[in-house]
Design a protein around this motif. Structure first.
Motif, PDB file in Angstrom:
ATOM      1  N   PRO A 167      38.063  39.162  29.954  1.00 42.83           N
ATOM      2  CA  PRO A 167      36.748  39.727  30.265  1.00 42.83           C
ATOM      3  C   PRO A 167      35.653  38.668  30.321  1.00 42.83           C
ATOM      4  CG  PRO A 167      37.729  40.755  28.293  1.00 42.83           C
ATOM      5  CD  PRO A 167      38.642  39.647  28.701  1.00 42.83           C
ATOM      6  N   TRP A 173      36.796  49.969  32.030  1.00 45.59           N
ATOM      7  CA  TRP A 173      36.026  51.102  31.515  1.00 45.59           C
ATOM      8  C   TRP A 173      35.899  52.270  32.479  1.00 45.59           C
ATOM      9  CZ3 TRP A 173      31.168  51.503  34.041  1.00 45.59           C
ATOM     10  CH2 TRP A 173      30.734  50.357  34.705  1.00 45.59           C
ATOM     11  N   LYS A 231      30.632  47.899  27.166  1.00 43.84           N
ATOM     12  CA  LYS A 231      31.805  48.316  27.961  1.00 43.84           C
ATOM     13  C   LYS A 231      32.946  47.316  27.777  1.00 43.84           C
ATOM     14  CE  LYS A 231      29.608  51.670  30.163  1.00 43.84           C
ATOM     15  NZ  LYS A 231      29.795  53.056  29.743  1.00 43.84           N
ATOM     16  N   ASP A 232      34.153  47.824  27.909  1.00 40.86           N
ATOM     17  CA  ASP A 232      35.336  46.970  27.816  1.00 40.86           C
ATOM     18  C   ASP A 232      36.070  46.966  29.148  1.00 40.86           C
ATOM     19  OD1 ASP A 232      35.111  46.244  25.075  1.00 40.86           O
ATOM     20  OD2 ASP A 232      35.702  48.291  24.550  1.00 40.86           O
ATOM     21  N   THR A 233      36.956  45.981  29.305  1.00 43.06           N
ATOM     22  CA  THR A 233      37.768  45.886  30.522  1.00 43.06           C
ATOM     23  C   THR A 233      38.377  47.251  30.864  1.00 43.06           C
ATOM     24  OG1 THR A 233      38.348  43.559  30.239  1.00 43.06           O
ATOM     25  CG2 THR A 233      39.915  44.906  31.435  1.00 43.06           C
ATOM     26  N   ARG A 267      31.854  38.307  29.544  1.00 45.34           N
ATOM     27  CA  ARG A 267      30.860  39.088  28.794  1.00 45.34           C
ATOM     28  C   ARG A 267      29.464  38.482  28.858  1.00 45.34           C
ATOM     29  NH1 ARG A 267      32.800  43.270  26.190  1.00 45.34           N
ATOM     30  NH2 ARG A 267      35.040  43.333  25.743  1.00 45.34           N
ATOM     31  N   LEU A 281      44.723  41.593  27.475  1.00 42.27           N
ATOM     32  CA  LEU A 281      43.463  40.850  27.571  1.00 42.27           C
ATOM     33  C   LEU A 281      43.646  39.391  27.181  1.00 42.27           C
ATOM     34  CD1 LEU A 281      40.911  43.429  26.111  1.00 42.27           C
ATOM     35  CD2 LEU A 281      41.611  43.054  28.490  1.00 42.27           C
TER      36      LEU A 281
END
Ligand code: SAM
Length: 246
Positions: A120, A138, A134-136, A122, A152
């Motif tokens: 990711p 989402w 938010k996360d990968t 960020r 990840l």
């Protein structure tokens, strides 16, 4: 002849980005299906219009006025359906638009698994940076998680391990770090698991020099470029793959 069938532009509208208008010729060239068959396959997605609209809304609510980076989400669905691909590998997930359409294809195929790798982003100003909180992945609907293996970290570390565990890769999409060396690394890593008919795709090929066409040529594959984008693909030809696998 435009190859247009009713409903398809409705999908593009639902997603809210004209770049997503499918390229029927491209999908047909990569699968050997007729444009009519490609259009019929895409029509299946009209049943998922609500989900597609939700993806658009989620991105807009998170501050993105465009839906994603992959220009061909619907094409990815059709490629998954028309090749019957079972073991899918992608590098580069971000919000998860490509992942969602691969997973929808697998769901409709009734089998298979998507292995996704993402490191990711960020911080910084990159358009692929995750919005705060938010996360990968989402936007990937949780109902599709059953066929999804998301890992990840950098593909430099994770892809070799993943490939080692897989017996074959039916479809590979590169959409992570778009440098010639990195693309070469990813392609060389998946190469031992490609089989006759495997589909290999790479986005943003304008940034990766000759890496993609050279790899395709080394396998005897013919590269097809998607219209209005830098997404390219080829199939591993049966004769060459058969020779390579003895
Ligand atoms: C263009 S976006 C992927 C877009 C996605 N396929 C979609 O449909 O929206 C690229 C993603 O790859 C990630 N990434 C960049 N370098 C990477 C690396 N070395 N290994 C794995 N992921 C990486 C980025 O952080 C970002 O999440």
């Amino acid at each position: 002849m435009t190859g247009r069938l009713p409903g398809r532009s409705g999908l593009t509208e639902a997603l809210g980005d004209p770049r997503a208008e499918p390229d029927l010729e491209w999908v047909a060239a990569l699968t050997g299906a007729t444009k009519i068959a490609v259009g019929r396959t895409l029509e299946e997605l009209t049943a998922r219009t609500e989900l597609i609209e939700r993806i658009r809304t989620q991105h807009r609510e998170a501050g993105r006025d465009f839906y994603a980076q992959i220009p061909a989400p619907f094409d990815l669905y059709a490629l998954t359906r028309l090749t019957g691909a079972s073991e899918l590998v992608e590098t580069g997930v971000s919000s998860g638009v490509s992942s969602t359409f691969f997973l929808l294809g697998l769901e409709r195929n009734g089998g298979g698994r998507l292995h996704s790798i993402d490191m990711p982003t960020r911080t910084g100003t990159s358009p692929v940076r995750l919005p705060p909180g938010k996360d990968t992945g989402w936007v990937v609907p949780s109902a599709l998680n059953g066929r999804w293996d998301l890992q990840l970290g950098p593909s430099e570390a994770l892809l070799p391990e993943l490939v080692h565990e897989l017996r074959q890769v039916d479809l590979f999409l590169h959409d992570s770090l778009h440098t010639p060396d990195h693309l070469r690394f990813e392609l060389a890593t998946v190469r031992p698991r490609l089989r006759p008919g495997s589909l290999v795709l790479a986005d943003n090929t304008n940034w990766t020099g000759r890496a993609f066409p050279e790899f395709a040529r080394s396998l005897g594959g013919k590269v097809f470029a998607r219209r209005n984008s830098q997404l390219q693909g080829f199939r591993v030809p049966p004769a060459r793959a058969a020779r390579r696998h003895g």
